[in-house]
Design a protein around this motif. Structure first.
Motif, short mmCIF file in Angstrom:
data_model
loop_
_atom_site.label_atom_id
_atom_site.label_comp_id
_atom_site.label_asym_id
_atom_site.label_seq_id
_atom_site.Cartn_x
_atom_site.Cartn_y
_atom_site.Cartn_z
N SER A 146 56.75 28.01 34.42
CA SER A 146 55.89 27.70 33.26
C SER A 146 54.41 27.74 33.66
N VAL A 147 54.10 27.26 34.86
CA VAL A 147 52.71 27.26 35.32
C VAL A 147 52.26 28.69 35.61
N LYS A 148 53.18 29.47 36.22
CA LYS A 148 52.84 30.88 36.48
C LYS A 148 52.52 31.57 35.16
N GLN A 149 53.33 31.30 34.15
CA GLN A 149 53.10 31.91 32.84
C GLN A 149 51.73 31.53 32.29
N ARG A 150 51.38 30.26 32.48
CA ARG A 150 50.10 29.77 31.95
C ARG A 150 48.94 30.47 32.66
N VAL A 151 49.01 30.55 33.98
CA VAL A 151 47.92 31.17 34.75
C VAL A 151 47.78 32.64 34.37
N LEU A 152 48.94 33.30 34.19
CA LEU A 152 48.94 34.74 33.90
C LEU A 152 48.54 35.06 32.47
N SER A 153 48.58 34.05 31.58
CA SER A 153 48.43 34.33 30.15
C SER A 153 47.01 34.77 29.80
N ARG A 154 46.85 35.16 28.55
CA ARG A 154 45.54 35.61 28.06
C ARG A 154 44.54 34.46 28.03
N VAL A 155 45.02 33.21 28.14
CA VAL A 155 44.09 32.08 28.18
C VAL A 155 44.20 31.33 29.51
N GLY A 156 44.61 32.06 30.54
CA GLY A 156 44.75 31.46 31.86
C GLY A 156 43.56 31.78 32.75
N HIS A 157 43.85 32.41 33.88
CA HIS A 157 42.80 32.70 34.87
C HIS A 157 42.79 34.19 35.23
N LEU A 158 41.63 34.64 35.69
CA LEU A 158 41.43 36.06 36.00
C LEU A 158 41.95 36.37 37.40
N SER A 159 42.79 37.38 37.48
CA SER A 159 43.36 37.79 38.79
C SER A 159 42.34 38.63 39.57
N ASN A 160 42.60 38.77 40.86
CA ASN A 160 41.78 39.67 41.67
C ASN A 160 41.77 41.07 41.05
N GLU A 161 42.95 41.47 40.59
CA GLU A 161 43.10 42.82 40.05
C GLU A 161 42.25 43.00 38.78
N ALA A 162 42.27 41.98 37.92
CA ALA A 162 41.51 42.08 36.67
C ALA A 162 40.01 42.05 36.94
N ALA A 163 39.60 41.20 37.91
CA ALA A 163 38.18 41.15 38.26
C ALA A 163 37.74 42.51 38.81
N ALA A 164 38.60 43.10 39.66
CA ALA A 164 38.27 44.40 40.26
C ALA A 164 38.19 45.48 39.18
N ARG A 165 39.12 45.40 38.23
CA ARG A 165 39.11 46.40 37.15
C ARG A 165 37.79 46.32 36.37
N PHE A 166 37.34 45.10 36.12
CA PHE A 166 36.06 44.94 35.42
C PHE A 166 34.93 45.54 36.26
N LEU A 167 34.91 45.22 37.56
CA LEU A 167 33.83 45.70 38.42
C LEU A 167 33.82 47.22 38.49
N GLN A 168 35.01 47.79 38.44
CA GLN A 168 35.10 49.24 38.57
C GLN A 168 34.78 49.95 37.25
N ASP A 169 35.28 49.41 36.15
CA ASP A 169 35.20 50.17 34.89
C ASP A 169 34.08 49.73 33.95
N ASP A 170 33.75 48.45 33.95
CA ASP A 170 32.86 47.95 32.90
C ASP A 170 31.53 47.40 33.41
N TYR A 171 31.51 46.95 34.63
CA TYR A 171 30.33 46.31 35.17
C TYR A 171 29.23 47.35 35.35
N ASP A 172 27.99 46.96 35.00
CA ASP A 172 26.90 47.95 35.04
C ASP A 172 26.20 48.04 36.39
N GLY A 173 26.60 47.21 37.35
CA GLY A 173 26.05 47.35 38.70
C GLY A 173 24.64 46.83 38.88
#
Ligand SMILES: [Zn+2]
Ligand SMILES: [Zn+2]
Length: 332
Positions: A252-279
């Motif tokens: 249940s806790v894993k689900q919460r952390v992973l959810s759309r209202v949980g916490h940002l994963s390393n992978e999601a942060a990296a995706r933002f830095l790679q695709d959306d971040y303006d540098g």
């Protein structure tokens, strides 16, 4: 000079000091008051010079020492209204308050504040436990009969006994509506997280823009838009997806952390830095790393790889905020 000092970051407590012009603000107060002050001094910041506390959301790792710190320094706390109400429910959970009662209380507090405006607050706080607020909450529960005061208590202590949610001053802001605290301009924005009304911030002082975005399940377009053109970016990199999946948390806790209202994963942060971040940022600080489901090296490598994919961003300094000790101040 503009200074940005992360005092602590992680699920056991979050707090950052931002100073610009003649203004110093504490963003979240998630450690004990004593530890906050100790870390501020370690970082060369004088707690007595803080002008205000501003809160992202009501989770304990962001508000743990809020009341003690605000009372001790006699400074205002900036919340959204919903976060303030949620915090009050957390501090005094047994008090069932209707909206009308709450309004009445706010009116009373405002009147008291006005009446006391000319009196400087004393720095002694007799019921300050110098630690997490829970014991204090239990002691001061509204449902208990008022204790017979043996020695005459100081007025402030009495007030706190009567109302554990009492703060020297409360100021409301709304996501999407920028405002100023002294010389620092604050732009709050909504983030997706399982709290009442969670926000991230962009702070601007002396022309320097600093973005703060932790505790978010994903990065929606409004947050991406806010985090453009910042000189400093504090971004959540909470967990490694594999470590979380294989880790010790119940499902249940894993689900919460992973959810759309949980916490940002390393992978999601990296995706933002790679695709959306303006540098634009001279400093990118990875924050709110989980102690159970992440390793600093995994967070760093994911972000470095994302930034290195964009050769123009090699000059970015990548830093990792820590739970146990303050990060060296960043000066602009
Ligand atoms: Zn948090
Ligand atoms: Zn949170």
């Amino acid at each position: 000079m503009v200074r940005f000092t992360v005092l602590a970051s992680g699920s056991k407590g979050n707090s950052t000091v931002i100073s610009g012009g003649r203004t110093r603000i504490l963003v979240d107060a998630g450690l004990s008051c004593r530890e906050l002050f100790r870390r501020m001094k370690l970082a060369g910041e004088d707690p007595q010079t803080l002008d205000a506390i501003i809160i992202t959301h009501e989770h304990q790792d962001h508000v743990n020492a809020l009341s003690v710190t605000a009372r001790k320094l006699g400074i205002p706390v900036y919340f959204t209204e919903a976060t303030h109400r949620a915090w009050m429910r957390w501090i005094a959970p047994r008090r069932q308050m209707t909206y009308a009662q709450w309004l009445e209380q706010c009116r009373k507090q405002a009147a008291e504040r006005q009446a006391k405006a000319e009196l400087p607050s004393s720095d002694a706080d007799p019921d300050d436990p110098e630690g997490p607020p829970e014991p204090q909450v239990a002691e001061t529960s509204a449902s208990e009969p008022p204790p017979t005061p043996a020695p005459e208590p100081a007025p402030k202590a009495k007030k706190v006994k009567e109302d554990p949610t009492w703060l020297p001053a409360v100021e409301y802001f709304q996501a999407g509506q920028p405002f100023e605290i002294g010389d620092i301009q604050v732009s709050p924005f909504t983030i997706p997280h399982d709290a009442s009304d969670p926000v991230g911030f962009v702070f601007r002082a002396e022309g320097v823009r600093m973005g703060v975005a932790t505790d978010l399940g994903y990065i929606p377009p409004n947050v991406k838009a806010q985090l453009t053109g910042v000189d400093l970016l504090l971004l959540e990199s909470n967990h490694d997806l594999e470590m979380l999946r294989d880790g010790p948390y119940p499902w249940s806790v894993k689900q919460r952390v992973l959810s759309r209202v949980g916490h940002l994963s390393n992978e999601a942060a990296a995706r933002f830095l790679q695709d959306d971040y303006d540098g634009q940022a001279a400093f990118v600080i990875l924050a709110h790393l989980s102690e159970n489901n992440n390793l600093p090296e995994l967070a760093r490598v994911a972000a470095e790889r994302a930034l290195n994919e964009r050769a123009s961003l090699l000059a970015n300094r990548l830093l990792l905020a820590d739970q146990r000790e303050p990060l060296s101040s960043i000066n602009f």
